[in-house]
Design a protein around this motif. Structure first.
Motif, short mmCIF file in Angstrom:
data_model
loop_
_atom_site.label_atom_id
_atom_site.label_comp_id
_atom_site.label_asym_id
_atom_site.label_seq_id
_atom_site.Cartn_x
_atom_site.Cartn_y
_atom_site.Cartn_z
N MET A 1 1.33 -1.20 0.23
CA MET A 1 0.27 -0.33 0.33
C MET A 1 0.81 0.99 -0.10
N THR A 2 0.42 2.13 -1.15
CA THR A 2 1.06 2.87 -0.60
C THR A 2 1.43 4.02 0.03
N PRO A 3 1.87 4.84 0.63
CA PRO A 3 1.79 5.96 1.41
C PRO A 3 0.36 6.77 1.77
N GLU A 4 0.45 7.27 0.81
CA GLU A 4 -0.90 8.26 0.44
C GLU A 4 -1.84 7.99 0.42
N LEU A 5 -2.37 6.41 -0.15
CA LEU A 5 -3.15 6.04 0.06
C LEU A 5 -3.50 5.00 1.43
N ALA A 6 -2.19 4.92 2.42
CA ALA A 6 -3.19 4.78 3.78
C ALA A 6 -3.11 6.32 4.45
N LEU A 7 -2.40 7.26 4.11
CA LEU A 7 -2.91 8.82 4.59
C LEU A 7 -4.66 8.51 4.51
N ILE A 8 -4.57 8.39 3.28
CA ILE A 8 -6.39 8.83 3.09
C ILE A 8 -6.99 7.62 3.98
N PHE A 9 -6.42 6.43 4.35
CA PHE A 9 -7.59 5.60 4.76
C PHE A 9 -7.21 6.41 6.58
N GLN A 10 -6.33 6.60 6.88
CA GLN A 10 -6.20 7.05 7.98
C GLN A 10 -7.46 8.91 8.37
N ILE A 11 -6.80 9.53 7.04
CA ILE A 11 -7.92 10.37 7.42
C ILE A 11 -9.25 10.62 7.11
N ILE A 12 -10.26 9.34 7.03
CA ILE A 12 -11.05 8.94 6.87
C ILE A 12 -11.47 7.84 7.85
N SER A 13 -10.91 7.49 8.58
CA SER A 13 -10.74 6.44 9.62
C SER A 13 -11.25 8.11 10.85
N THR A 14 -10.15 8.81 10.77
CA THR A 14 -10.26 9.74 11.94
C THR A 14 -11.91 10.99 12.47
N ILE A 15 -11.96 11.11 10.73
CA ILE A 15 -13.07 11.88 9.98
C ILE A 15 -14.19 10.89 10.53
N THR A 16 -14.52 9.54 10.79
CA THR A 16 -15.29 8.47 10.71
C THR A 16 -15.60 8.43 12.47
N VAL A 17 -14.69 8.77 13.25
CA VAL A 17 -14.52 8.43 14.62
C VAL A 17 -15.44 10.09 15.21
N VAL A 18 -14.70 10.91 14.86
CA VAL A 18 -15.23 12.55 14.99
C VAL A 18 -16.53 12.41 14.79
N ILE A 19 -17.21 11.70 13.84
CA ILE A 19 -18.68 12.31 13.54
C ILE A 19 -19.06 11.04 14.37
N GLY A 20 -18.49 9.73 14.79
CA GLY A 20 -19.20 9.26 15.54
C GLY A 20 -20.14 10.13 16.67
N PHE A 21 -17.96 10.77 17.24
CA PHE A 21 -18.18 11.36 18.71
C PHE A 21 -19.38 12.14 18.94
N GLY A 22 -19.45 12.81 17.89
CA GLY A 22 -20.41 13.82 17.69
C GLY A 22 -21.52 13.22 17.59
N PHE A 23 -22.19 12.46 17.12
CA PHE A 23 -23.45 12.30 16.70
C PHE A 23 -23.98 11.56 18.27
N ALA A 24 -23.05 11.04 18.62
CA ALA A 24 -23.41 10.44 20.19
C ALA A 24 -23.32 11.46 21.51
N THR A 25 -23.02 12.07 21.09
CA THR A 25 -22.62 13.45 22.53
C THR A 25 -24.23 14.61 21.19
N TYR A 26 -24.96 14.00 20.49
CA TYR A 26 -26.10 14.72 19.57
C TYR A 26 -27.00 13.66 21.02
#
Length: 152
Positions: A1-26
């Motif tokens: 896996m290329t470093p760029e692709l790994a970075l994209i997956f990390q960003i998507i993962s982080t965004i998913t966690v943040v959105i999940g946390f925001g939804f749980a708080t709401y």
């Protein structure tokens, strides 16, 4: 896996966690609001004869907070009716009985709140009650009977 692709997956993962946390708080905040409203309605329904300020105090701070939320809700409705944003008839058909009952049972407590906070406390709640009494909607049977055959 290329470093760029790994970075994209990390960003998507982080965004998913943040959105999940925001939804749980709401959802948690929404559940708290619903619980306060349910507690307020239960308290209002169980306050008979009309409660004295001391009886409301004896219920504890959580119950008093729930009653404040209910009073503020009716306060807002009263002002919306006054501004002709919501017709009085609509309020009467939807929550008229509960609003009347709430005012009758909480009037003495509101009078004490006014002594402590000033005469304008819950003024629109009282105004709403007075308007509902002065201009009642004749309902006859309940909505569950009158509109039994309603179809979307």
């Amino acid at each position: 896996m290329t470093p760029e692709l790994a970075l994209i997956f990390q960003i998507i993962s982080t965004i998913t966690v943040v959105i999940g946390f925001g939804f749980a708080t709401y959802q948690t905040l929404n559940i708290r609001r619903q619980r306060r409203a349910e507690v307020a309605l239960t308290l209002i329904n169980n306050l008979w004869p009309p409660a004295t300020a001391e009886q409301v105090d004896a219920l504890g701070p959580e119950a008093e907070q729930a009653l404040l939320v209910a009073c503020i809700t009716y306060e807002h409705l009263g002002y919306l009716v006054y501004q002709r944003i919501i017709p009085l008839r609509t309020v009467d058909e939807v929550v008229g009985g509960t609003a009347r009952l709430a005012w009758q049972r909480l009037r003495k407590w509101v009078e004490r709140v006014r002594e402590e906070s000033g005469p304008s406390s819950f003024e629109w709640f009282q105004w709403l009650y007075e308007q509902l009494e002065a201009h009642p909607v004749s309902k006859g049977a309940g909505a569950h009977v009158v509109h039994r055959d309603w179809r979307p």
